[in-house]
Design a protein around this motif. Sequence first.
Motif, PDB file in Angstrom:
ATOM      1  N   GLY A  50       0.786  -1.230   0.000  1.00  0.00           N
ATOM      2  CA  GLY A  50       0.000   0.000   0.000  1.00  0.00           C
ATOM      3  C   GLY A  50       0.815   1.276   0.000  1.00  0.00           C
ATOM      4  O   GLY A  50       0.272   2.356   0.258  1.00  0.00           O
ATOM      5  N   GLN A  51       2.114   1.186  -0.292  1.00  0.00           N
ATOM      6  CA  GLN A  51       2.966   2.375  -0.338  1.00  0.00           C
ATOM      7  C   GLN A  51       3.026   2.876  -1.785  1.00  0.00           C
ATOM      8  O   GLN A  51       4.029   2.722  -2.479  1.00  0.00           O
ATOM      9  CB  GLN A  51       4.341   2.052   0.252  1.00  0.00           C
ATOM     10  CG  GLN A  51       4.263   1.671   1.731  1.00  0.00           C
ATOM     11  CD  GLN A  51       5.602   1.397   2.396  1.00  0.00           C
ATOM     12  OE1 GLN A  51       5.644   0.803   3.471  1.00  0.00           O
ATOM     13  NE2 GLN A  51       6.700   1.811   1.799  1.00  0.00           N
ATOM     14  N   TYR A  52       1.927   3.505  -2.216  1.00  0.00           N
ATOM     15  CA  TYR A  52       1.747   3.870  -3.621  1.00  0.00           C
ATOM     16  C   TYR A  52       2.836   4.809  -4.118  1.00  0.00           C
ATOM     17  O   TYR A  52       3.329   4.670  -5.246  1.00  0.00           O
ATOM     18  CB  TYR A  52       0.381   4.512  -3.807  1.00  0.00           C
ATOM     19  CG  TYR A  52       0.085   4.956  -5.220  1.00  0.00           C
ATOM     20  CD1 TYR A  52       0.024   4.029  -6.254  1.00  0.00           C
ATOM     21  CD2 TYR A  52      -0.138   6.298  -5.532  1.00  0.00           C
ATOM     22  CE1 TYR A  52      -0.257   4.418  -7.552  1.00  0.00           C
ATOM     23  CE2 TYR A  52      -0.422   6.703  -6.822  1.00  0.00           C
ATOM     24  CZ  TYR A  52      -0.474   5.761  -7.831  1.00  0.00           C
ATOM     25  OH  TYR A  52      -0.752   6.151  -9.115  1.00  0.00           O
ATOM     26  N   TYR A  53       3.263   5.726  -3.295  1.00  0.00           N
ATOM     27  CA  TYR A  53       4.245   6.710  -3.745  1.00  0.00           C
ATOM     28  C   TYR A  53       5.624   6.080  -3.890  1.00  0.00           C
ATOM     29  O   TYR A  53       6.429   6.522  -4.724  1.00  0.00           O
ATOM     30  CB  TYR A  53       4.230   7.920  -2.809  1.00  0.00           C
ATOM     31  CG  TYR A  53       2.887   8.616  -2.894  1.00  0.00           C
ATOM     32  CD1 TYR A  53       2.662   9.639  -3.809  1.00  0.00           C
ATOM     33  CD2 TYR A  53       1.811   8.186  -2.119  1.00  0.00           C
ATOM     34  CE1 TYR A  53       1.410  10.233  -3.946  1.00  0.00           C
ATOM     35  CE2 TYR A  53       0.557   8.768  -2.243  1.00  0.00           C
ATOM     36  CZ  TYR A  53       0.364   9.784  -3.159  1.00  0.00           C
ATOM     37  OH  TYR A  53      -0.884  10.360  -3.299  1.00  0.00           O
TER      38      TYR A  53
ATOM     39  N   ASP B 136      -2.663  -3.751   2.203  1.00  0.00           N
ATOM     40  CA  ASP B 136      -2.625  -3.811   3.673  1.00  0.00           C
ATOM     41  C   ASP B 136      -1.473  -2.978   4.228  1.00  0.00           C
ATOM     42  O   ASP B 136      -0.457  -2.760   3.584  1.00  0.00           O
ATOM     43  CB  ASP B 136      -2.531  -5.242   4.189  1.00  0.00           C
ATOM     44  CG  ASP B 136      -3.883  -5.948   4.248  1.00  0.00           C
ATOM     45  OD1 ASP B 136      -4.909  -5.248   4.234  1.00  0.00           O
ATOM     46  OD2 ASP B 136      -3.909  -7.184   4.319  1.00  0.00           O
ATOM     47  N   ARG B 137      -1.687  -2.563   5.483  1.00  0.00           N
ATOM     48  CA  ARG B 137      -0.757  -1.723   6.239  1.00  0.00           C
ATOM     49  C   ARG B 137      -0.685  -0.313   5.648  1.00  0.00           C
ATOM     50  O   ARG B 137      -1.130   0.634   6.258  1.00  0.00           O
ATOM     51  CB  ARG B 137       0.615  -2.365   6.349  1.00  0.00           C
ATOM     52  CG  ARG B 137       0.595  -3.672   7.145  1.00  0.00           C
ATOM     53  CD  ARG B 137       1.840  -3.786   7.988  1.00  0.00           C
ATOM     54  NE  ARG B 137       1.829  -4.999   8.792  1.00  0.00           N
ATOM     55  CZ  ARG B 137       1.604  -5.044  10.098  1.00  0.00           C
ATOM     56  NH1 ARG B 137       1.334  -3.934  10.748  1.00  0.00           N
ATOM     57  NH2 ARG B 137       1.639  -6.190  10.747  1.00  0.00           N
TER      58      ARG B 137
ATOM     59  N   CYS C  21      -2.330   1.078  -5.175  1.00  0.00           N
ATOM     60  CA  CYS C  21      -1.315   0.098  -5.589  1.00  0.00           C
ATOM     61  C   CYS C  21      -1.938  -1.023  -6.413  1.00  0.00           C
ATOM     62  O   CYS C  21      -1.433  -1.383  -7.486  1.00  0.00           O
ATOM     63  CB  CYS C  21      -0.615  -0.490  -4.369  1.00  0.00           C
ATOM     64  SG  CYS C  21       0.575   0.615  -3.576  1.00  0.00           S
ATOM     65  N   ALA C  22      -3.032  -1.577  -5.910  1.00  0.00           N
ATOM     66  CA  ALA C  22      -3.680  -2.681  -6.612  1.00  0.00           C
ATOM     67  C   ALA C  22      -4.183  -2.241  -7.987  1.00  0.00           C
ATOM     68  O   ALA C  22      -3.983  -2.941  -8.991  1.00  0.00           O
ATOM     69  CB  ALA C  22      -4.829  -3.239  -5.774  1.00  0.00           C
ATOM     70  N   ILE C  23      -4.824  -1.085  -8.048  1.00  0.00           N
ATOM     71  CA  ILE C  23      -5.351  -0.597  -9.329  1.00  0.00           C
ATOM     72  C   ILE C  23      -4.214  -0.378 -10.323  1.00  0.00           C
ATOM     73  O   ILE C  23      -4.313  -0.756 -11.503  1.00  0.00           O
ATOM     74  CB  ILE C  23      -6.150   0.700  -9.124  1.00  0.00           C
ATOM     75  CG1 ILE C  23      -7.449   0.423  -8.353  1.00  0.00           C
ATOM     76  CG2 ILE C  23      -6.471   1.361 -10.472  1.00  0.00           C
ATOM     77  CD1 ILE C  23      -8.232   1.678  -7.994  1.00  0.00           C
TER      78      ILE C  23
END
Length: 480
Positions: free
Chosen positions: A230-233, A259-260, A267-269
């Motif tokens: 989940g750390q998109y950046y 998660d987290r 992130c998933a998208i």
Amino acid sequence: MTKKLEVNEQDELMAEKLKTKANELFKEGDYEAAVDYYTQAISYNPYVPQYFSNRSLANYKLELYGQAMQDATDSIALNPDFDKAYYRRATALVALGRLKEAIKDLTKVVQLSPNDRLVRQKLKDCQQEYKRIEFEKAIMVEDVKSVIDQLGDIDSIVVEDTYDGPHLTEVNVEFVLALLEYMKQQKKLHKKYLWKMLIKIKEYFESRSSIDDVYIPEGAKLTVCGDIHGQYYDLLNVFELNGLPSETNMYLWNGDFVDRGSFSVECAIALFAFKLLYPNSVYLSRGNHEANDMNKVYGFEGEVKHKYTDNTFKLFSEVFNAIPLGNLIMEKILVIHGGLFSKKGVTIDDLRKINRFQQPGQSGLMCELLWSDPQFLPGIGPSKRGVGVQFGPDITEEFTTTNNLKCIIRSHEVKHEGYEIAHNGKCITIFSAPNYCDSANNKGAYIHIDRNCELEYKQFTAVPHPPIGPMQYAGVYGKM
């Protein structure tokens, strides 16, 4: 538990000194070193319940839930009225989805500390969640229909004039680049387009084997990345450093996309969009966090429901069930999220035959593949996580020899340098979430692999992100 027959005053003083050092390391976020110092303190004085309780919390922070439970149990054995030890054990049980046992421990904490309103609330939350899960089990039918049947006519959904994001006609480069930038601005892809993408990626994954085959064409390179959580950046930074996915700049993301971190949806998208754009150049493996029980505790379910709807989460869950469990690179390198197995003689064909269209469960090949970790000692050992196993260098040697592999690549564990090479070079861990949970101070890393299966490691550091911390959407239930 290691015990001495006698503990003298000098032993007690040394134990306290080591415990104080462990506490300092814990505050600095160096949980591995903290565990080591608590262990040393226990070796000098194994009769202090606080030492075990403190080590339990440090192990919990390392996601070693099985070890955290054992430490809490040892602490309780020394002091059956130690409320903090019961609470520590409850947190580890919740992390593993063992709510019934956690409720028992939380009930004990309430008995010991009746004025602790926070614990009373957490007990209530766990009881409500346990009742909900049991109710769903009671009404469950064998022939469960897809949530897609409940979404209605997606084409008829009206996109409001106020929506200023990318419009999906086809998943092309222009759409994906616009989508990345739109989400970077903390804006949401319209649910109509998200649902269409999720249905399309689900159909694609369903057509693949549980172990997908990856071939690197002439002139191309493959980059293997580990957990991004989940750390998109930081995910965007990987693309900045290493280039966007393309037909010659291939990627493999090895599970735990969500998660987290509180940008798990993004992130998933992003990864699904690139998979749809370049199906033969972008590969994904399922992680242990692409699972309902983990999503409940660690925030993804709450995030999806906050940003979209309950049915959207159910659709994500169906997609996760369809993601391949691993990828075989050039028939020589197997990439799986966790690790190897409690039984010998497992073949790639055995893994291809796994029915992955379900939740991972607590045992079996699928569970172990997603949850297991390497150990330095030979043989198979119990997992410190409480799920899966630990496997030694001899197990890795046997598996790679049986399947004619150069090595396995796995993720699943934070590594300070972003990667670790173990088991005589045949078991490699890669982790791509730098400064994990905004506190671990670790580097991220990824691996370049060429057609000859030669590996090159690249490290990177965390980049700033909007002021939304990890576990933002986990709720009280997940923030134990």
